[in-house]
Motif scaffolding. Structure first.
Motif, PDB file in Angstrom:
ATOM      1  N   PHE A 175       0.856  -1.174   0.000  1.00 50.30           N
ATOM      2  CA  PHE A 175       0.000   0.000   0.000  1.00 50.30           C
ATOM      3  C   PHE A 175       0.896   1.228   0.000  1.00 50.30           C
ATOM      4  CE2 PHE A 175      -2.113   3.425   2.379  1.00 50.30           C
ATOM      5  CZ  PHE A 175      -3.217   3.619   1.564  1.00 50.30           C
ATOM      6  N   LEU A 176       0.646   2.139  -0.919  1.00 49.62           N
ATOM      7  CA  LEU A 176       1.428   3.360  -1.055  1.00 49.62           C
ATOM      8  C   LEU A 176       0.521   4.561  -0.823  1.00 49.62           C
ATOM      9  CD1 LEU A 176       4.088   4.825  -1.958  1.00 49.62           C
ATOM     10  CD2 LEU A 176       3.129   4.769  -4.279  1.00 49.62           C
ATOM     11  N   SER A 177       0.973   5.490   0.011  1.00 49.63           N
ATOM     12  CA  SER A 177       0.258   6.738   0.236  1.00 49.63           C
ATOM     13  C   SER A 177       1.249   7.877   0.068  1.00 49.63           C
ATOM     14  CB  SER A 177      -0.346   6.775   1.644  1.00 49.63           C
ATOM     15  OG  SER A 177      -0.979   8.013   1.874  1.00 49.63           O
ATOM     16  N   VAL A 178       0.897   8.847  -0.781  1.00 45.09           N
ATOM     17  CA  VAL A 178       1.740  10.018  -1.022  1.00 45.09           C
ATOM     18  C   VAL A 178       0.904  11.258  -0.759  1.00 45.09           C
ATOM     19  CG1 VAL A 178       3.155  11.267  -2.694  1.00 45.09           C
ATOM     20  CG2 VAL A 178       2.999   8.770  -2.818  1.00 45.09           C
ATOM     21  N   ILE A 179       1.408  12.144   0.108  1.00 45.90           N
ATOM     22  CA  ILE A 179       0.720  13.388   0.421  1.00 45.90           C
ATOM     23  C   ILE A 179       1.704  14.536   0.227  1.00 45.90           C
ATOM     24  CG2 ILE A 179      -0.491  14.726   2.185  1.00 45.90           C
ATOM     25  CD1 ILE A 179      -1.266  12.039   3.483  1.00 45.90           C
ATOM     26  N   THR A 180       1.321  15.497  -0.603  1.00 38.55           N
ATOM     27  CA  THR A 180       2.149  16.674  -0.804  1.00 38.55           C
ATOM     28  C   THR A 180       1.571  17.838  -0.009  1.00 38.55           C
ATOM     29  OG1 THR A 180       0.919  17.271  -2.800  1.00 38.55           O
ATOM     30  CG2 THR A 180       2.933  15.979  -3.100  1.00 38.55           C
ATOM     31  N   ALA A 181       2.447  18.717   0.450  1.00 38.03           N
ATOM     32  CA  ALA A 181       2.008  19.874   1.229  1.00 38.03           C
ATOM     33  C   ALA A 181       2.984  21.019   1.032  1.00 38.03           C
ATOM     34  CB  ALA A 181       1.919  19.515   2.706  1.00 38.03           C
ATOM     35  N   GLY A 182       2.511  22.211   1.354  1.00 38.71           N
ATOM     36  CA  GLY A 182       3.338  23.397   1.209  1.00 38.71           C
ATOM     37  C   GLY A 182       3.132  24.015  -0.147  1.00 38.71           C
ATOM     38  N   GLY A 183       3.914  24.997  -0.440  1.00 36.33           N
ATOM     39  CA  GLY A 183       3.832  25.625  -1.745  1.00 36.33           C
ATOM     40  C   GLY A 183       2.781  26.700  -1.865  1.00 36.33           C
ATOM     41  N   SER A 184       1.900  26.826  -0.882  1.00 35.90           N
ATOM     42  CA  SER A 184       0.868  27.850  -0.946  1.00 35.90           C
ATOM     43  C   SER A 184       1.452  29.207  -0.589  1.00 35.90           C
ATOM     44  CB  SER A 184      -0.265  27.511   0.014  1.00 35.90           C
ATOM     45  OG  SER A 184      -1.230  28.540   0.009  1.00 35.90           O
ATOM     46  N   GLN A 185       0.934  30.250  -1.202  1.00 38.54           N
ATOM     47  CA  GLN A 185       1.434  31.589  -0.931  1.00 38.54           C
ATOM     48  C   GLN A 185       0.494  32.410  -0.064  1.00 38.54           C
ATOM     49  OE1 GLN A 185       2.140  33.008  -4.901  1.00 38.54           O
ATOM     50  NE2 GLN A 185       4.215  32.225  -4.906  1.00 38.54           N
ATOM     51  N   GLY A 186      -0.666  31.880   0.283  1.00 38.07           N
ATOM     52  CA  GLY A 186      -1.619  32.636   1.082  1.00 38.07           C
ATOM     53  C   GLY A 186      -1.321  32.546   2.567  1.00 38.07           C
ATOM     54  N   VAL A 187      -1.683  33.576   3.306  1.00 39.66           N
ATOM     55  CA  VAL A 187      -1.504  33.578   4.752  1.00 39.66           C
ATOM     56  C   VAL A 187      -2.625  32.789   5.413  1.00 39.66           C
ATOM     57  CG1 VAL A 187      -1.408  35.026   6.810  1.00 39.66           C
ATOM     58  CG2 VAL A 187      -0.296  35.778   4.707  1.00 39.66           C
ATOM     59  N   PHE A 188      -3.872  33.030   5.007  1.00 43.00           N
ATOM     60  CA  PHE A 188      -5.020  32.360   5.613  1.00 43.00           C
ATOM     61  C   PHE A 188      -5.701  31.373   4.673  1.00 43.00           C
ATOM     62  CE2 PHE A 188      -4.629  36.446   7.835  1.00 43.00           C
ATOM     63  CZ  PHE A 188      -4.416  35.965   9.114  1.00 43.00           C
ATOM     64  N   LEU A 189      -5.483  31.523   3.388  1.00 42.24           N
ATOM     65  CA  LEU A 189      -6.075  30.635   2.380  1.00 42.24           C
ATOM     66  C   LEU A 189      -4.973  30.079   1.499  1.00 42.24           C
ATOM     67  CD1 LEU A 189      -9.033  32.882   1.224  1.00 42.24           C
ATOM     68  CD2 LEU A 189      -9.172  30.933   2.758  1.00 42.24           C
TER      69      LEU A 189
END
Length: 110
Positions: A75-89
């Motif tokens: 079973f493989l699970s990949v989660i990406t995060a970050g990269g957003s430029q918003g402070v609240f959104l």
């Protein structure tokens, strides 16, 4: 945040090594940040965290890759995060999707 999950059959060590090598070779800015391995009997779990620069978003983002399995059932699970430029959104998520798509292509070739 973007997520990809897949159940398939394969050799745990071979799959983990191929994912690692291809993720790092897939981007000039990709880096391996850290990892963790755990085993109980025949069950194994490996977590790897990668980071890369997103030219589209102008920032860095990460991908957490978890491979779990017993025997040849994986079973493989990949989660990406970050990269957003918003402070609240989350305003800019192009990089997350692109990083996930690159890893998805690698995984579907295994």
């Amino acid at each position: 945040m973007a997520k990809y999950e897949r159940r398939f059959r394969g050799n745990f060590d071979t799959v983990l090594n191929q994912l690692h090598r291809k993720i790092l070779n897939g981007s000039i800015s990709a880096s391996y940040e850290d990892g963790s391995d755990w085993q109980k009997g025949a069950f194994r779990c490996a977590v790897r965290v990668y980071e890369r620069y997103s030219f589209a978003g102008g920032n860095r983002l990460s991908a957490s890759v978890t491979l779990a399995g017993e025997g040849d059932t994986l079973f493989l699970s990949v989660i990406t995060a970050g990269g957003s430029q918003g402070v609240f959104l989350k305003i800019n998520t192009w990089g997350e999707g692109a990083f996930l798509d690159a890893i998805r292509e690698i995984a579907e070739q295994l």
